[in-house]
Design a protein around this motif. Structure first.
Motif, PDB file in Angstrom:
ATOM      1  N   GLN B  10      28.869 -31.594 -37.618  1.00 11.83           N
ATOM      2  CA  GLN B  10      29.058 -30.638 -38.714  1.00 11.83           C
ATOM      3  C   GLN B  10      27.722 -30.027 -39.143  1.00 11.83           C
ATOM      4  OE1 GLN B  10      30.837 -32.267 -42.249  1.00 11.83           O
ATOM      5  NE2 GLN B  10      30.503 -30.384 -43.424  1.00 11.83           N
ATOM      6  N   GLN B  11      26.714 -30.874 -39.243  1.00 13.31           N
ATOM      7  CA  GLN B  11      25.390 -30.372 -39.632  1.00 13.31           C
ATOM      8  C   GLN B  11      24.825 -29.431 -38.572  1.00 13.31           C
ATOM      9  OE1 GLN B  11      23.729 -34.229 -40.136  1.00 13.31           O
ATOM     10  NE2 GLN B  11      24.075 -34.269 -42.349  1.00 13.31           N
ATOM     11  N   GLY B  13      26.591 -27.592 -36.649  1.00 16.53           N
ATOM     12  CA  GLY B  13      27.334 -26.343 -36.819  1.00 16.53           C
ATOM     13  C   GLY B  13      26.792 -25.516 -37.974  1.00 16.53           C
ATOM     14  N   GLU B  14      26.464 -26.188 -39.076  1.00 13.03           N
ATOM     15  CA  GLU B  14      25.924 -25.469 -40.243  1.00 13.03           C
ATOM     16  C   GLU B  14      24.563 -24.855 -39.918  1.00 13.03           C
ATOM     17  OE1 GLU B  14      28.087 -28.370 -43.571  1.00 13.03           O
ATOM     18  OE2 GLU B  14      25.936 -28.526 -43.177  1.00 13.03           O
ATOM     19  N   ALA B  17      25.011 -21.899 -37.813  1.00  7.68           N
ATOM     20  CA  ALA B  17      25.564 -20.754 -38.550  1.00  7.68           C
ATOM     21  C   ALA B  17      24.523 -20.097 -39.447  1.00  7.68           C
ATOM     22  CB  ALA B  17      26.758 -21.210 -39.385  1.00  7.68           C
ATOM     23  N   ASP B  19      22.394 -21.928 -41.775  1.00  8.36           N
ATOM     24  CA  ASP B  19      22.003 -22.659 -42.984  1.00  8.36           C
ATOM     25  C   ASP B  19      20.551 -23.125 -42.833  1.00  8.36           C
ATOM     26  OD1 ASP B  19      21.525 -24.644 -44.937  1.00  8.36           O
ATOM     27  OD2 ASP B  19      23.679 -25.012 -45.126  1.00  8.36           O
ATOM     28  N   VAL B  22      19.680 -26.899 -43.737  1.00 11.32           N
ATOM     29  CA  VAL B  22      20.077 -27.867 -42.713  1.00 11.32           C
ATOM     30  C   VAL B  22      19.152 -27.764 -41.508  1.00 11.32           C
ATOM     31  CG1 VAL B  22      21.912 -28.498 -41.100  1.00 11.32           C
ATOM     32  CG2 VAL B  22      22.481 -27.931 -43.454  1.00 11.32           C
ATOM     33  N   SER B  64      22.143 -21.627 -32.236  1.00 11.53           N
ATOM     34  CA  SER B  64      23.371 -20.846 -32.443  1.00 11.53           C
ATOM     35  C   SER B  64      24.163 -20.694 -31.143  1.00 11.53           C
ATOM     36  CB  SER B  64      23.032 -19.466 -33.012  1.00 11.53           C
ATOM     37  OG  SER B  64      22.235 -18.750 -32.089  1.00 11.53           O
TER      38      SER B  64
END
Lengths: 218, 177
Positions: B10-11, B13-14, B17, B19, B22, B64
């Motif tokens: 999840q991190q 992915g963040e 994206a 972030d 993160v 990414s």
């Protein structure tokens, strides 16, 4: 055999001890290259291509200038590049870069320039005008830079208590050094009222480049 | 917040994206690991720092495009390993030398001469391939499958290679006793 690999892990751990400032600087530089999110990238692609073509010749110059310190011919290009990056929305860590440059200037013997850069690094985090403008020896400069580094490092963590604590130590030490220098060098009195110095507001990082140039000229 | 290593899918992915917090946390934890990896492979301190900085840039630029966030760790070390290979090509260095006192900081020399001297010397005498395999397996505790992905070998071949590297390190360590 397990002891052997436990030794290897301890040895590896010792090799990974990196100064926080070095890690912050590497992280900040890498983040400065972070791509624009996809939805914007597709819209901006034609514009970006045109801009890229027009600036590609200057890019190498700016990259070369990145390691310049005040006094170098390329330093103004370095600062201009940072301002453009700020304008484009980069969140590069200029605070850390200013502090690294301050260390480099101190090593070159320019104590006044080093303190001016430290003042920029602390802008907005610490009442930078509390720093003396001139100190009498390298040791005092080094001490102030170390304490300034603690403030910047604490600011990176976002821990306001740690920032206050580090700032308190820096303020105390700056006061001690300022007090010590008064009897020996009355000429420093002219420099002491730092609030009269140009750009002493310290509200914004974007103001810092202007301050630094003035400090350097001074 | 990615306060753990390796970051969760999840991190990852963040971070992919966009972030920045993160991403910053991932780099803050990953950078010293890569510096240590390069130091273990024989690079001088400043070389390791510079090259690890290049890895950080590649991670930011490439995250990414990562297809499987769960495979982040293998991807991360592949990036580090590829930068190391490119570094060697640039320097035209074909032979590794053990980490020598000349390439260390003074505090490292003192430390190596004492507590870690024997393991540092034995590890430094291994081939570069053995050092990379043992580092990824014993220090970073990657699975055989992950290491196989990084080295682009089969899992079986990787398992055998690691076993042999372990044995060679053990032999060298005992010889130095």
């Amino acid at each position: 055999m397990s002891d052997l690999f436990e030794n290897l892990r301890r040895y590896a751990s010792s090799l990974g001890e990196v100064d926080d400032l070095v890690t912050h600087r590497a992280t900040a530089r890498a983040l400065a290259t972070q791509p624009v999110p996809h939805r914007w990238r597709s819209r901006l692609a034609p514009v970006a291509a045109a801009v890229a073509l027009s600036v590609v010749g200057n890019a190498a110059l700016v990259m070369t200038a990145d390691s310049a310190v005040p006094g170098d011919l390329l330093y103004s290009i370095d600062r201009a590049g940072e301002e453009i990056a700020d304008w484009l929305g980069s969140e590069a860590d200029h605070r850390t870069e200013r502090l690294v440059e301050a260390y480099e200037l101190a090593a070159l013997g320019d104590q006044e320039g080093a303190l001016a850069l430290a003042r920029e690094a602390l802008s907005g985090v610490f009442e930078e005008t509390n720093l003396p403008v001139v100190v009498s020896n390298e040791k005092d400069t080094g001490l102030l830079l170390e304490l300034a580094k603690d403030v910047v490092t604490a600011a990176h963590t976002g821990d306001s208590d740690a920032v206050q604590e580090a700032a308190h130590r820096l303020r105390d030490q700056a006061q001690v050094i300022a007090d010590q220098s008064k009897p020996d060098n009355p000429g420093n009195q002219d420099n002491t009222p730092a609030d009269t110095r140009p750009g002493g507001d310290g509200d914004s990082n974007n103001n810092s480049s202007g301050n630094g140039d003035k400090d350097k000229d001074k | 917040m990615a306060s753990q290593w390796p970051p969760t899918p999840q991190q990852v992915g963040e971070g992919a994206a966009g972030d920045r917090q993160v991403m910053s946390d991932i780099l803050t934890l990953g950078y010293p690991k890569v510096v240590a990896f390069y130091r273990g492979l024989g690079l001088a301190y400043h070389e390791a720092q510079d090259l690890a900085g290049d890895v950080a840039v590649s991670v930011v630029e490439g995250l990414s495009r990562i297809r499987q966030p769960a495979a982040f760790e293998a991807w991360f070390w592949s990036v580090a390993r590829n930068h190391f290979k490119a570094f060697l090509r640039r320097r035209r260095r074909v032979a590794f030398e053990p980490v020598t006192p000349e390439s260390m900081r003074p505090d490292e020399v003192l430390m190596t001469a004492g507590e870690h001297g024997q393991i540092a010397a034995a590890f430094g005498l291994l081939s570069p391939k053995d050092r990379q395999l043992l580092w990824l397996r014993e220090v970073e505790e990657l699975s055989h499958d992950q290491i196989a992905d990084i080295t682009q070998q089969t899992a079986g071949a990787t398992r055998v290679a690691i076993h042999r590297a372990r044995q060679r390190l053990s032999d060298l360590y005992q010889q130095l006793e």
